[in-house]
Scaffold this active site. Structure first.
Site, PDB file in Angstrom:
ATOM      1  CD  GLU A   1      -7.791 -11.742   6.212  1.00  0.00           C
ATOM      2  OE1 GLU A   1      -8.315 -12.362   7.163  1.00  0.00           O
ATOM      3  OE2 GLU A   1      -6.585 -11.368   6.222  1.00  0.00           O
TER       4      GLU A   1
ATOM      5  CG  HIS B   1       8.729   8.297  -9.610  1.00  0.00           C
ATOM      6  ND1 HIS B   1       7.459   8.770  -9.860  1.00  0.00           N
ATOM      7  CD2 HIS B   1       8.855   8.242  -8.259  1.00  0.00           C
ATOM      8  CE1 HIS B   1       6.832   8.980  -8.707  1.00  0.00           C
ATOM      9  NE2 HIS B   1       7.660   8.666  -7.722  1.00  0.00           N
TER      10      HIS B   1
ATOM     11  CG  HIS C   1      13.011   7.471  -6.021  1.00  0.00           C
ATOM     12  ND1 HIS C   1      11.712   7.446  -6.448  1.00  0.00           N
ATOM     13  CD2 HIS C   1      13.276   6.218  -5.550  1.00  0.00           C
ATOM     14  CE1 HIS C   1      11.204   6.247  -6.237  1.00  0.00           C
ATOM     15  NE2 HIS C   1      12.133   5.481  -5.691  1.00  0.00           N
TER      16      HIS C   1
ATOM     17  CG  HIS D   1     -14.395 -11.581  15.045  1.00  0.00           C
ATOM     18  ND1 HIS D   1     -13.228 -11.133  15.607  1.00  0.00           N
ATOM     19  CD2 HIS D   1     -14.102 -12.781  14.465  1.00  0.00           C
ATOM     20  CE1 HIS D   1     -12.274 -12.016  15.394  1.00  0.00           C
ATOM     21  NE2 HIS D   1     -12.774 -13.032  14.698  1.00  0.00           N
TER      22      HIS D   1
END
Length: 650
Positions: free
Chosen positions: A404, A26, A259, A466
């Site tokens: 999380e 890059h 880039h 769940h």
């Protein structure tokens, strides 16, 4: 031309040459952020190349890991063990300069990065560790822990959810000595940043509790250095926004075309002419000396710190004793608890874990952590540990909030900072949010412990969202992660023994429901990952199981009257696979007529032991909302049904 500008020109040239020699990389941001990196390394970054593990060194994380060529150039110029030859070997197999930064491969690299946003969360974790350690051990006149945590990020990093989760928490905690350097060139791989993101980043960070500094001339070395110096004087987390031009000085500057495109040899020639550089992979003596002055400054800083620590030890003997104790990672002796394990029989997995974890955390001050806002459900927290808050940096319990992914990535940063043992937890079904960060922990061999509760369909009434099905298999597929699913307290003790004695991440998966007693469960045998819990000579049937299904397997064995049935508990397949072939053969008993595996998951790993004719009693579909025991039974986890399958096969 002054020496700063001359050095900057050589940084750009060498970085571009490095990428071109590799044939990939890059170029754009590696050149565009060169002023930021030079200002940091030359004027602010505190390091000691003679001891890169110096405790009070500054930490630097390259969240925008694709800028690795620029990072390697800086490490080389400032005296780390990265030679010009190493730069020529960028992205080559076995080189010290891999395509993205790898901790433990390249001298000076603090964290493995490349998954955008992860590095920002790692830096937040490092800052938490630094703030916590400073609060514990610094005394009046003796700020022995006062290092900064720097992180360089790009436009891509700032779009990642994990980064924003972590930054939100950092602002809430008012983390000090955390400086996020944002290379804002408004270009991503696919085009201009405004194709996907038009938000006011400065306002966003101010709203999250950060101080924000904007540098309009982000390609100017002096402007960058002044801004970083200003950031260091702040009393909380700081975002420094550098407005830069991607690929500055190249014919495609300011566009996405530069880039990830290396310059051709002709383009390198033109680029170097603009910079006044006439050599390939060459560093003039005055440039080298100018850079190495910072390395000498860092070594002197380390020597001064050692002297201050000696005075501190005499002035604060008790605090110094605690300081040394923190780095003395005791081996938590669980044998004395094993003899009392029977008192925990019949408890749920999460209740057993609370009792054992409290003992573990009490003995090891390095343990810190928390849950993603489910401590009441997991029953997991450090008893009497206090809460780590903006106004109490001494607390050991971190309230990560419902974040999380960031929780796991932040724990990686805490583990990377020094000898901490970070622990984090949630429900097993929610481990999906954490997988990228868990994988990074495994890659870096970090001592992170994940506590996952509600580990089966027995969760029941919360329904299929769940109820974990795929999660055990997903976790087990991560190379280097030990996944421990204990059937009782003895096996849980084994999990903590392993976690404290192996520098590897550990996932402990626990039942919410009460656990049935498993006779002959063994702490010592569980350390091997798998063992025979019910033996039968020349067994006709061998049943493998983990966690709560071990008790079920024992009941099935009792149901099969007139047949010789052996039961194997497999709390940790990863550890079992590391045992000697003779041990594994003895445990697996592959001569049995029928081999059966029982587990409340859809993990195909069991077929490794079952062979083509084996029986896997697992989960084949998502569950239903309802009483946990009914959901479990309907999925096929009942003694009579399993026994019938085995008898039919016999």
């Amino acid at each position: 031309m002054n020496i700063a500008q001359k050095t900057l020109n050589y940084v750009k040239s060498i970085t571009a040459q490095t990428i071109s020699a590799a044939g990939s990389g890059h170029t754009g941001s590696s050149i565009g952020a060169s002023s930021i990196m030079l200002a940091l390394f030359k004027d602010h970054y505190n390091f000691d190349i003679s001891d890169t593990d110096f405790l009070n060194r500054d930490r630097f994380v390259l969240s925008a890991g694709h800028m690795a060529p620029l990072y390697y150039t800086m490490l080389s110029l400032f005296g780390f063990e990265v030679s010009l030859q190493d730069l020529k070997e960028l992205r080559q197999f076995g080189s010290k300069t891999p395509g993205l930064p790898e901790q433990g491969v390249t001298d000076g690299v603090e964290a493995t990065t490349g998954l955008l946003g992860q590095g920002i969360a790692n830096a937040v974790g490092m800052a938490i560790a630094q703030n916590m350690m400073a609060e514990r051990f610094n005394s009046v006149g003796f700020p022995i822990i006062n290092n900064y945590t720097y992180c360089l990020a790009g436009d891509g990093c700032m779009q990642e959810g994990v980064a924003m989760e972590a930054c939100s928490l950092a602002g809430s905690l008012n983390l000090k000595k955390l400086i996020l350097l944002y290379d804002n060139n408004d270009v991503t791989v696919d085009g201009n940043l405004n194709l996907s993101n038009r938000e006011n980043v400065a306002a966003k960070f101010k709203a999250m509790g950060w101080k924000v500094i904007t540098v309009k001339k982000g390609n100017d070395y002096k402007a960058c250095s002044n801004a970083i110096g200003k950031a260091k004087r702040a009393n909380g987390p700081v975002l420094v926004i550098f407005k830069t031009t991607i690929g500055i000085g190249t014919e495609k500057e300011g566009t996405s075309a530069i880039h990830r495109s290396p310059l051709t040899s002709e383009q390198i020639k033109v680029f170097n002419e603009k910079l006044g550089v006439h050599e390939a992979f060459y560093v003039p003596n005055d440039v080298r000396d100018w850079c190495m002055a910072s390395a000498r400054r860092g070594r002197l800083s380390h020597e001064t710190w050692n002297q201050e620590l000696a005075v501190y030890s005499n002035s604060n003997p008790e605090l110094y004793r605690q300081f040394l104790q923190f780095f003395d990672r005791k081996h938590f002796s669980v044998e004395k608890f094993e003899k009392n394990a029977s008192k925990w029989d019949g408890l749920s997995g999460r209740d057993m874990n609370k009792l054992i974890f409290d003992e573990f955390a009490d003995k090891l001050p390095q343990i810190v952590g928390g849950t993603a806002d489910v401590s009441t459900g997991t029953k997991f927290a450090i008893e009497n540990g206090g809460n780590f808050l903006a106004g109490n940096k001494r607390g050991r319990n971190i309230h990560f909030g419902v974040r999380e992914h960031a929780m796991a990535a932040i724990c990686n940063g805490i583990a990377l900072y020094e000898d901490y043992i970070p622990v984090c937890g949630t429900y097993l079904a929610f481990s999906n949010f954490m997988l990228p960060a868990i994988r990074m922990a495994a890659m870096m061999k970090l001592s992170v412990i994940y506590v996952f509760t509600h580990d089966s369909l027995l969760v029941g009434k919360d329904g299929p969202t769940h109820q974990p099905v795929e999660q055990l298999g997903q976790l087990r597929s991560i190379i280097g992660l030990n996944v421990f699913r204990p059937c009782d307290a003895r096996e849980l003790l084994a999990a903590y023994h392993v976690a404290n004695n192996r520098r590897e991440p550990m996932a402990i998966c626990l039942a919410r429901q009460e656990m049935k007693v498993c006779e002959n469960a063994s702490y010592k045998d569980a350390i091997n990952g798998g063992y025979i819990i019910k033996s039968a000579a020349d067994a006709d049937v061998v049943i493998y199981a983990s966690g709560s299904e071990v008790a079920l397997a024992l009941e099935v064995a009792a149901e099969l009257k007139g047949h010789k049935v052996s039961v194997v508990s497999m709390p940790c397949i990863e550890l079992f696979e590391k045992q000697a072939p003779s041990y594994k053969a003895k445990v697996l008993q592959k001569n049995a007529k029928v081999r059966v595996a029982i587990e409340a998951s859809n993990d195909n790993v069991w077929y490794r032991y079952l062979g083509d004719d084996g029986i896997f009693v697992g989960v084949n579909d998502y569950g239903k909302s309802g009483d946990g025991e009914i959901v479990y039974q309907k999925a096929g986890f009942n003694v009579k049904e399993i026994a019938k399958k085995i008898l039919k096969s016999l």
